[in-house]
Write a protein that holds these residues in place. Structure first.
Motif, PDB file in Angstrom:
ATOM      1  N   THR A  12      33.897  -3.537 -32.854  1.00 26.42           N
ATOM      2  CA  THR A  12      34.587  -3.253 -31.691  1.00 26.42           C
ATOM      3  C   THR A  12      35.688  -2.166 -31.840  1.00 26.42           C
ATOM      4  O   THR A  12      35.715  -1.057 -31.227  1.00 26.42           O
ATOM      5  CB  THR A  12      35.247  -4.220 -30.857  1.00 26.42           C
ATOM      6  OG1 THR A  12      34.322  -5.530 -30.917  1.00 26.42           O
ATOM      7  CG2 THR A  12      35.729  -3.886 -29.645  1.00 26.42           C
ATOM      8  N   ASP A  13      36.660  -2.427 -32.964  1.00 27.61           N
ATOM      9  CA  ASP A  13      37.504  -1.488 -33.239  1.00 27.61           C
ATOM     10  C   ASP A  13      36.958  -0.100 -33.706  1.00 27.61           C
ATOM     11  O   ASP A  13      37.413   1.084 -33.391  1.00 27.61           O
ATOM     12  CB  ASP A  13      38.606  -2.105 -34.012  1.00 27.61           C
ATOM     13  CG  ASP A  13      39.468  -3.148 -33.454  1.00 27.61           C
ATOM     14  OD1 ASP A  13      39.638  -2.957 -32.390  1.00 27.61           O
ATOM     15  OD2 ASP A  13      39.969  -4.009 -34.068  1.00 27.61           O
ATOM     16  N   GLN A  14      35.970  -0.105 -34.476  1.00 22.05           N
ATOM     17  CA  GLN A  14      35.295   0.981 -34.932  1.00 22.05           C
ATOM     18  C   GLN A  14      34.783   1.833 -33.724  1.00 22.05           C
ATOM     19  O   GLN A  14      34.802   3.190 -33.845  1.00 22.05           O
ATOM     20  CB  GLN A  14      34.221   0.436 -35.893  1.00 22.05           C
ATOM     21  CG  GLN A  14      33.813   1.831 -36.862  1.00 22.05           C
ATOM     22  CD  GLN A  14      32.766   1.331 -37.765  1.00 22.05           C
ATOM     23  OE1 GLN A  14      31.917   0.809 -37.527  1.00 22.05           O
ATOM     24  NE2 GLN A  14      33.043   1.504 -39.206  1.00 22.05           N
ATOM     25  N   THR A  15      34.204   1.102 -32.870  1.00 16.69           N
ATOM     26  CA  THR A  15      33.635   1.778 -31.775  1.00 16.69           C
ATOM     27  C   THR A  15      34.635   2.520 -30.992  1.00 16.69           C
ATOM     28  O   THR A  15      34.680   3.626 -30.490  1.00 16.69           O
ATOM     29  CB  THR A  15      32.619   0.585 -30.786  1.00 16.69           C
ATOM     30  OG1 THR A  15      31.874   0.085 -31.751  1.00 16.69           O
ATOM     31  CG2 THR A  15      32.081   1.505 -29.692  1.00 16.69           C
ATOM     32  N   ILE A  16      35.857   1.766 -30.802  1.00 17.04           N
ATOM     33  CA  ILE A  16      36.982   2.297 -30.193  1.00 17.04           C
ATOM     34  C   ILE A  16      37.447   3.642 -30.930  1.00 17.04           C
ATOM     35  O   ILE A  16      37.721   4.650 -30.123  1.00 17.04           O
ATOM     36  CB  ILE A  16      37.903   1.405 -29.958  1.00 17.04           C
ATOM     37  CG1 ILE A  16      37.565   0.376 -28.802  1.00 17.04           C
ATOM     38  CG2 ILE A  16      39.181   1.959 -29.497  1.00 17.04           C
ATOM     39  CD1 ILE A  16      38.681  -0.945 -28.868  1.00 17.04           C
ATOM     40  N   ILE A  17      37.590   3.627 -32.123  1.00 20.29           N
ATOM     41  CA  ILE A  17      37.929   4.841 -32.852  1.00 20.29           C
ATOM     42  C   ILE A  17      37.070   6.082 -32.644  1.00 20.29           C
ATOM     43  O   ILE A  17      37.534   7.094 -32.322  1.00 20.29           O
ATOM     44  CB  ILE A  17      38.156   4.187 -34.380  1.00 20.29           C
ATOM     45  CG1 ILE A  17      39.061   3.304 -34.574  1.00 20.29           C
ATOM     46  CG2 ILE A  17      38.356   5.803 -35.111  1.00 20.29           C
ATOM     47  CD1 ILE A  17      39.530   3.106 -36.007  1.00 20.29           C
ATOM     48  N   ALA A  18      35.675   5.727 -32.841  1.00 20.25           N
ATOM     49  CA  ALA A  18      34.560   6.586 -32.575  1.00 20.25           C
ATOM     50  C   ALA A  18      34.884   7.195 -31.198  1.00 20.25           C
ATOM     51  O   ALA A  18      34.820   8.561 -31.094  1.00 20.25           O
ATOM     52  CB  ALA A  18      33.347   5.937 -32.847  1.00 20.25           C
ATOM     53  N   ALA A  19      35.163   6.468 -29.981  1.00 20.18           N
ATOM     54  CA  ALA A  19      35.334   6.996 -28.634  1.00 20.18           C
ATOM     55  C   ALA A  19      36.528   7.836 -28.518  1.00 20.18           C
ATOM     56  O   ALA A  19      36.519   8.769 -28.157  1.00 20.18           O
ATOM     57  CB  ALA A  19      35.405   5.637 -27.664  1.00 20.18           C
ATOM     58  N   ILE A  20      37.535   7.138 -29.237  1.00 19.26           N
ATOM     59  CA  ILE A  20      38.965   8.180 -29.356  1.00 19.26           C
ATOM     60  C   ILE A  20      38.692   9.645 -29.813  1.00 19.26           C
ATOM     61  O   ILE A  20      39.012  10.633 -29.390  1.00 19.26           O
ATOM     62  CB  ILE A  20      39.897   7.329 -29.856  1.00 19.26           C
ATOM     63  CG1 ILE A  20      40.327   6.185 -28.994  1.00 19.26           C
ATOM     64  CG2 ILE A  20      41.261   8.180 -30.054  1.00 19.26           C
ATOM     65  CD1 ILE A  20      41.333   5.210 -29.616  1.00 19.26           C
TER      66      ILE A  20
END
Ligand code: C2E
Ligand code: MG
Ligand code: MG
Ligand code: MG
Length: 287
Positions: free
Chosen positions: A218-226
């Motif tokens: 989830t955190d990796q996905t959030i970073i990718a989105a940012i």
């Protein structure tokens, strides 16, 4: 009995809470004394944490982070006194001091031929102070810093209160040539809709996402989105809290170029940053 031990535990907890509260009060008293008696702010030290371009390995900027040397000689971290300064309004003179000191340091570096961006944190209390813009202009003039070498780090809390005020003030700040970064991004209140079209230069991904990225999808996905969002909105991106080679490698792979964290350097006194910068110049000259 169970009841007795629960009661005892409760009592202990109360004692613990009381001790914490007492410590906070003592700290608050010491702090107020410091800030009143110590008008030249000798008890406050500004340390600087390098920001690295991962492709060149060079320091492209630093973040100014204040520390308090209390009367017992202990170095107190900002988490222990910034909130107290915000409650009492003392953050305004302290913030001006940090800004002045940091701008002067940037000018010293420039005089040595070192051009790096100086990032300074600004509390919501400073941001909402009607005198803030005036004091900013005065510090620019007296220090002689080039405004485009200064970056102010704001948190999302400034967007949460009065978005129109925030937008107008940020526009004024950017009109001066100063860059504006949104710190701890992703933890606060701002949605995509807020950020889109907002006058910003830099997003700083909050360190909590970086800390967990290797084990949390989830955190990796959030970073990718940012990262994607920053690219789409033409904002610079900084990842903070980079503690290991693995984090740096993964973030680089994901397209993040500027990084800050203990893996590269802790916040350190100006002299130590100068030594690092000079050895960089030397290395470049030998290349
Ligand atoms: P911030 O602006 O998000 O600053 C980054 C914080 O993360 C710093 O903590 C820094 O030492 C820490 N950090 C950097 N890299 C790593 C890492 O790899 N791992 C870990 N665990 N931590 C890392 P610091 O210096 O304790 O400051 C905490 C907060 O206090 C700052 O968060 C900022 O919100 C506030 N602060 C510090 N100096 C000032 C100041 O001059 N004015 C204002 N208004 N706030 C300040
Ligand atoms: Mg910051
Ligand atoms: Mg931050
Ligand atoms: Mg923070």
């Amino acid at each position: 009995s169970a009841l007795f031990s629960a009661k005892a535990a409760g009592k202990n907890q109360f004692k613990f809470y009381n001790q914490k509260l007492e410590k906070k009060l003592i700290l608050k008293q010491q702090l107020e004394q410091s800030l009143h008696s110590d008008t030249d702010h000798q008890q406050f030290e500004v340390h600087y944490q390098p920001k690295i371009n991962i492709h060149t390995g060079h320091i492209i900027g630093v973040e100014a982070l204040v520390r308090w040397r209390n009367s017992d000689g202990e170095l107190i971290p900002p988490s222990d006194f910034i909130p107290l300064c915000e409650e009492s309004g003392l953050i305004i003179p302290l913030g001006e001091y940090v800004l002045t000191k940091s701008c002067e340091q940037a000018v010293l570096w420039r005089e040595m031929g070192i051009e790096i961006v100086m990032a300074v944190n600004v509390s919501i209390i400073q941001f909402e102070d009607p005198q803030f813009l005036n004091s900013l202009v005065r510090i620019l003039e007296t220090s002689g810093i080039s405004p485009n070498m200064l970056e102010l780090e704001l948190t999302e809390s400034v967007l949460a209160k009065d978005i129109n005020y925030a937008r107008a003030l940020i526009e004024r700040i950017r009109d001066l040539g100063i860059k504006v970064a949104l710190d701890d991004f992703g933890t606060g209140y701002s949605s995509l809709a807020y950020i889109n079209g907002f006058p910003l230069d830099v997003l700083k991904i909050d360190q909590s996402f970086v800390r967990n990225m290797l084990r949390s999808k989830t955190d990796q996905t959030i970073i990718a989105a940012i990262i994607q969002m920053a690219n789409g909105l033409n904002l610079k991106l900084v990842a903070e809290g980079v503690e290991t080679q693995e984090h740096a490698d993964e973030l680089k792979e994901m397209g993040c170029t500027i990084m800050q964290g203990f893996f590269f350097s802790k916040p350190i006194p100006a002299k130590q940053v100068t030594a690092q910068l000079q050895s960089e110049i030397l290395t470049a000259a030998l290349d």
